[in-house]
Every structure is written in C-alpha cells, then in structure tokens.
Design an enzyme around this catalytic site. Structure first.
Site, PDB file in Angstrom:
ATOM      1  CB  CYS A 112      -0.450   2.287   5.791  1.00 13.59           C
ATOM      2  SG  CYS A 112      -1.212   0.640   5.075  1.00 13.59           S
ATOM      3  CB  CYS A 162      -9.379  -3.275 -11.769  1.00 14.84           C
ATOM      4  SG  CYS A 162      -9.028  -2.005 -13.414  1.00 14.84           S
ATOM      5  CB  CYS A 206      -5.383  -0.422   2.382  1.00 10.19           C
ATOM      6  SG  CYS A 206      -4.192  -0.816   3.480  1.00 10.19           S
ATOM      7  CB  CYS A 232      -0.965   0.028   1.081  1.00 12.15           C
ATOM      8  SG  CYS A 232      -1.904   1.298   1.566  1.00 12.15           S
ATOM      9  CB  CYS A 250      -4.150   3.093   5.753  1.00 12.50           C
ATOM     10  SG  CYS A 250      -4.040   2.991   3.823  1.00 12.50           S
TER      11      CYS A 250
HETATM   12 ZN    ZN Z   1      -2.786   1.156   3.361  1.00  9.46          ZN
END
Ligand code: ZN
Length: 133
Positions: free
Chosen positions: A53, A121, A98, A50, A101
C-alpha cells in the site's frame, strides 16, 4: 474480532497489483528465501514502505545487520505496524503486519539491539525502499 483495515481489497485485486513473490509474502504469510532480497544490503538513508500500500513502515536509521539473511530493524515507525501472535509451524512467534493494509511483513523477536531490544525480521519482498536525498 479484528478491526477493519483502512485498505481492504479482494485477493483478486491484490493479485493484479503485486508480483507473485510480493503476493506470497504479503497476502499468504509467506517467507522469501534468506539472503535473496536486495534490500538486505540497502544502507542508504531513506524510508522502507509497504510494497502493498506504500505506507512508510521503517526508517533506515533503525536498520541493522542481524546476519539472519532478512532485512532487520530494531523499531518500526510509530503506529505503522500491528503485531499478532502466530502459532503456525509449531512455534509461537509474533507476526508483524502493515497497520494500513494488513499485509504480512515478517516477525519480531526479542533478541535485537538497543534501544528496543527487538528484531523486526522483515521480508524484503514486502518492502519498497525510497532513498532520502
Ligand atoms: Zn501496507
């Protein structure tokens, strides 16, 4: 009711940490232009984290060429992502965020390859690639 995310920062904090495109995608549910991310063509073994984070989200083993212009995967890492029904833009899509976060990553569609039949996607701006040596 949504569960409070382990990482809960103010928009001001996110703006300081992210570049404008990352912020647009992750925090404003934005979408990068297709074929604009260098991660489209990333084929080395590694982990996609990510961009907000740093949590590991996808293994390169699940990445495939979907032709959509966005990095595509057939499965996320276990418990790495959450999905939410997204009714914006007069469509019903499944948004992928995510799990740590809450950052917007992209959408998942039921037209992917086996073994899952799913197409995650993703916006390359929401991801950071870490090569596995
Ligand atoms: Zn994250």
């Amino acid at each position: 009711m949504t569960a409070k995310k382990p990482i809960d920062k103010s928009d001001e904090e996110w703006r300081r940490e992210l570049d404008p495109l990352q912020h647009h995608v992750l925090r404003d549910h934005g979408t990068e232009r297709p074929f604009s991310s260098p991660l489209n063509n990333e084929k080395r073994p590694g982990i996609f984290r990510c961009a907000g984070c740093g949590e590991p989200l996808f293994d390169s083993k699940t990445k495939y060429e979907s032709g959509s212009g966005w990095p595509s995967f057939y499965a996320p890492l276990p418990d790495a992502t959450d999905t939410v029904v997204d009714r914006s833009h007069f469509m019903v899509r499944t948004e992928v965020t995510c799990a740590k976060c809450g950052g917007h990553l992209g959408h998942v569609f039921p037209d992917g390859p086996q073994p899952t039949g799913e197409r995650y996607c993703m916006n390359g701006a929401a991801l950071k690639f870490e090569e596995k040596k």
